[in-house]
Design a protein around this motif. Structure first.
Motif, PDB file in Angstrom:
ATOM      1  N   GLY A   1       0.781  -1.225   0.000  1.00  0.00           N
ATOM      2  CA  GLY A   1       0.000   0.000   0.000  1.00  0.00           C
ATOM      3  C   GLY A   1       0.813   1.275   0.000  1.00  0.00           C
ATOM      4  N   TRP A   2       2.142   1.155  -0.100  1.00  0.00           N
ATOM      5  CA  TRP A   2       2.975   2.353  -0.137  1.00  0.00           C
ATOM      6  C   TRP A   2       2.733   3.120  -1.429  1.00  0.00           C
ATOM      7  N   ARG A   3       2.864   4.425  -1.368  1.00  0.00           N
ATOM      8  CA  ARG A   3       2.927   5.237  -2.579  1.00  0.00           C
ATOM      9  C   ARG A   3       4.363   5.143  -3.086  1.00  0.00           C
ATOM     10  N   THR A   4       4.513   4.985  -4.377  1.00  0.00           N
ATOM     11  CA  THR A   4       5.839   4.684  -4.900  1.00  0.00           C
ATOM     12  C   THR A   4       6.190   5.556  -6.095  1.00  0.00           C
ATOM     13  N   HIS A   5       7.491   5.698  -6.285  1.00  0.00           N
ATOM     14  CA  HIS A   5       8.018   6.389  -7.460  1.00  0.00           C
ATOM     15  C   HIS A   5       9.222   5.605  -7.962  1.00  0.00           C
ATOM     16  N   LEU A   6       9.123   5.075  -9.187  1.00  0.00           N
ATOM     17  CA  LEU A   6      10.264   4.396  -9.798  1.00  0.00           C
ATOM     18  C   LEU A   6      11.248   5.456 -10.261  1.00  0.00           C
ATOM     19  N   PHE A   7      12.384   5.504  -9.614  1.00  0.00           N
ATOM     20  CA  PHE A   7      13.373   6.554  -9.875  1.00  0.00           C
ATOM     21  C   PHE A   7      14.118   6.244 -11.170  1.00  0.00           C
ATOM     22  N   GLU A   8      13.946   7.136 -12.128  1.00  0.00           N
ATOM     23  CA  GLU A   8      14.654   7.018 -13.402  1.00  0.00           C
ATOM     24  C   GLU A   8      15.516   8.252 -13.660  1.00  0.00           C
ATOM     25  N   GLY A   9      15.567   9.129 -12.683  1.00  0.00           N
ATOM     26  CA  GLY A   9      16.357  10.349 -12.771  1.00  0.00           C
ATOM     27  C   GLY A   9      15.829  11.357 -11.774  1.00  0.00           C
ATOM     28  N   PRO A  10      16.672  12.287 -11.349  1.00  0.00           N
ATOM     29  CA  PRO A  10      16.262  13.227 -10.303  1.00  0.00           C
ATOM     30  C   PRO A  10      15.190  14.206 -10.742  1.00  0.00           C
ATOM     31  N   ASP A  11      15.103  14.499 -12.023  1.00  0.00           N
ATOM     32  CA  ASP A  11      14.091  15.461 -12.468  1.00  0.00           C
ATOM     33  C   ASP A  11      12.682  14.914 -12.265  1.00  0.00           C
ATOM     34  N   GLY A  12      12.483  13.668 -12.632  1.00  0.00           N
ATOM     35  CA  GLY A  12      11.172  13.057 -12.442  1.00  0.00           C
ATOM     36  C   GLY A  12      10.788  12.952 -10.977  1.00  0.00           C
ATOM     37  N   TRP A  13      11.762  12.669 -10.134  1.00  0.00           N
ATOM     38  CA  TRP A  13      11.510  12.579  -8.695  1.00  0.00           C
ATOM     39  C   TRP A  13      11.153  13.955  -8.135  1.00  0.00           C
ATOM     40  N   ALA A  14      11.888  14.966  -8.543  1.00  0.00           N
ATOM     41  CA  ALA A  14      11.576  16.322  -8.090  1.00  0.00           C
ATOM     42  C   ALA A  14      10.162  16.717  -8.517  1.00  0.00           C
ATOM     43  N   ASN A  15       9.803  16.382  -9.742  1.00  0.00           N
ATOM     44  CA  ASN A  15       8.464  16.706 -10.233  1.00  0.00           C
ATOM     45  C   ASN A  15       7.383  15.985  -9.427  1.00  0.00           C
ATOM     46  N   ARG A  16       7.667  14.745  -9.049  1.00  0.00           N
ATOM     47  CA  ARG A  16       6.693  13.987  -8.263  1.00  0.00           C
ATOM     48  C   ARG A  16       6.477  14.647  -6.895  1.00  0.00           C
ATOM     49  N   LEU A  17       7.541  15.114  -6.293  1.00  0.00           N
ATOM     50  CA  LEU A  17       7.424  15.775  -4.993  1.00  0.00           C
ATOM     51  C   LEU A  17       6.615  17.070  -5.100  1.00  0.00           C
ATOM     52  N   VAL A  18       6.755  17.763  -6.225  1.00  0.00           N
ATOM     53  CA  VAL A  18       5.942  18.959  -6.467  1.00  0.00           C
ATOM     54  C   VAL A  18       4.482  18.554  -6.651  1.00  0.00           C
ATOM     55  N   ASP A  19       4.259  17.517  -7.455  1.00  0.00           N
ATOM     56  CA  ASP A  19       2.888  17.063  -7.713  1.00  0.00           C
ATOM     57  C   ASP A  19       2.179  16.635  -6.429  1.00  0.00           C
ATOM     58  N   GLU A  20       2.937  16.096  -5.492  1.00  0.00           N
ATOM     59  CA  GLU A  20       2.354  15.659  -4.208  1.00  0.00           C
ATOM     60  C   GLU A  20       2.139  16.821  -3.242  1.00  0.00           C
ATOM     61  N   GLY A  21       2.569  18.025  -3.640  1.00  0.00           N
ATOM     62  CA  GLY A  21       2.412  19.190  -2.781  1.00  0.00           C
ATOM     63  C   GLY A  21       3.431  19.274  -1.656  1.00  0.00           C
ATOM     64  N   LEU A  22       4.517  18.497  -1.779  1.00  0.00           N
ATOM     65  CA  LEU A  22       5.523  18.478  -0.726  1.00  0.00           C
ATOM     66  C   LEU A  22       6.562  19.573  -0.913  1.00  0.00           C
ATOM     67  N   LEU A  23       6.781  19.994  -2.147  1.00  0.00           N
ATOM     68  CA  LEU A  23       7.715  21.069  -2.471  1.00  0.00           C
ATOM     69  C   LEU A  23       7.096  21.977  -3.514  1.00  0.00           C
ATOM     70  N   THR A  24       7.517  23.240  -3.528  1.00  0.00           N
ATOM     71  CA  THR A  24       7.173  24.117  -4.636  1.00  0.00           C
ATOM     72  C   THR A  24       8.169  23.884  -5.762  1.00  0.00           C
ATOM     73  N   PRO A  25       7.846  24.319  -6.996  1.00  0.00           N
ATOM     74  CA  PRO A  25       8.826  24.171  -8.081  1.00  0.00           C
ATOM     75  C   PRO A  25      10.177  24.818  -7.770  1.00  0.00           C
ATOM     76  N   ASP A  26      10.149  25.975  -7.106  1.00  0.00           N
ATOM     77  CA  ASP A  26      11.419  26.620  -6.757  1.00  0.00           C
ATOM     78  C   ASP A  26      12.194  25.794  -5.739  1.00  0.00           C
ATOM     79  N   GLU A  27      11.502  25.214  -4.765  1.00  0.00           N
ATOM     80  CA  GLU A  27      12.189  24.393  -3.764  1.00  0.00           C
ATOM     81  C   GLU A  27      12.768  23.120  -4.364  1.00  0.00           C
ATOM     82  N   ALA A  28      12.118  22.632  -5.400  1.00  0.00           N
ATOM     83  CA  ALA A  28      12.552  21.384  -6.027  1.00  0.00           C
ATOM     84  C   ALA A  28      13.583  21.583  -7.133  1.00  0.00           C
ATOM     85  N   ALA A  29      13.922  22.825  -7.403  1.00  0.00           N
ATOM     86  CA  ALA A  29      14.823  23.113  -8.535  1.00  0.00           C
ATOM     87  C   ALA A  29      16.235  22.570  -8.284  1.00  0.00           C
TER      88      ALA A  29
END
Length: 210
Positions: free
Chosen positions: A182-210
Motif C-alpha cells: 500500500g505504499w505510494r511509490t516512485h520508480l526513480f529514473e532520474g532526479p528530475d522526475g523525482w523532483a516533479n513527483r514531490l511537487v505534484d504531491e504538494g511536498l515542495l514548490t517548483p522553486d524548492e525542487a529546482a
C-alpha cells in the motif's frame, strides 16, 4: 469518493537515487570491459554484495570470496578496498530535494540495502547520509529489499501505514514490493522526475525542487 490523505513521510532508497551505484562501470574503467565480463561471469559479485547487505562482515565476505577465487583475487578485493569509488558520485539534485524536504519540515527517511560497515564508510564520505530522520539499513535489520518484512519493519518503526509513505527506488522489484503493502511509490529514473513527483504531491514548490 474520499480524498487521499497527504503524504506523512518520504522514504529514499540510496543507491542510484542519492548516490550512483554502477560497479560494472567502475570495473570497466579499471580493468577493461573484457576482463570485467570474465570476472563477473566467473564470480557472482552481486550475490557476494547481498551477503554484506544482509549484515555479514564487509571485509570478511569480500576477502573470503577473493581467497576462494585466486585467479580473480585482486579484482574481487577492489570491491572492498576501492568501494567508495564505486559508490560515486552523488546525484546533486536528489540531495537538494532531500534537504528541501527537511527544510520544509517533511520527515525524510532512508530504506536501503547496505552493509553495516559500508554504510558507515559512506556516511563519512557523504554528509547527507546522516541527515535522515531515520535510516533503515538492511545490514542492521538482517533482511533486504524486496523482502516484504523489511517494509513492515519500516512501518512499525515509523508508526505509519504504507499509504502514508512516499517511496523512491530505482528497482522495479522493490517498488512492486512496497506497492503491494500500500505504499505510494516512485520508480526513480532520474532526479528530475523525482523532483516533479514531490511537487505534484504538494511536498515542495517548483522553486524548492529546482
Amino acid at each position: 469518493m474520499t480524498a487521499r490523505a497527504p503524504v506523512a513521510a518520504v522514504v529514499f532508497d540510496i543507491g542510484n537515487v542519492l548516490i550512483e551505484w554502477q560497479p560494472e562501470r567502475f570495473y570497466d574503467a579499471q580493468i577493461g570491459e573484457a576482463r570485467r565480463r570474465e570476472v563477473f561471469a566467473a564470480v557472482d559479485l552481486h550475490a557476494m554484495n547481498d551477503r554484506v547487505d544482509r549484515g555479514e562482515g564487509f571485509r570478511d565476505v569480500i576477502y573470503g570470496t577473493a581467497a576462494a577465487h585466486p585467479d580473480y583475487r585482486p579484482e574481487i578485493e577492489m570491491w572492498h578496498d576501492r568501494w567508495i569509488e564505486m559508490a560515486a558520485p552523488a546525484i546533486p539534485r536528489s540531495v537538494r530535494v532531500l534537504r528541501a524536504l527537511r527544510a520544509r519540515g517533511v520527515p525524510v527517511h532512508a530504506l536501503t540495502n547496505f552493509g553495516i560497515d559500508s554504510f558507515a564508510l559512506a556516511q563519512r564520505h557523504y554528509d547527507f547520509l546522516s541527515e535522515f530522520d531515520q535510516a533503515f539499513v538492511s545490514g542492521h535489520l538482517g533482511i533486504i529489499k524486496p523482502e516484504p518484512e523489511i517494509f513492515a519493519r519500516v512501518e512499525a518503526g515509523l508508526g505509519l501505514p504504507g499509504e502514508a509513505l512516499l517511496f523512491a527506488d530505482d528497482r522495479p522489484d522493490n517498488i512492486d514490493a512496497a506497492a503491494a503493502r500500500g505504499w505510494r511509490t516512485h520508480l526513480f529514473e532520474g532526479p528530475d522526475g523525482w523532483a516533479n513527483r514531490l511537487v505534484d504531491e504538494g511536498l515542495l514548490t517548483p522553486d524548492e525542487a529546482a
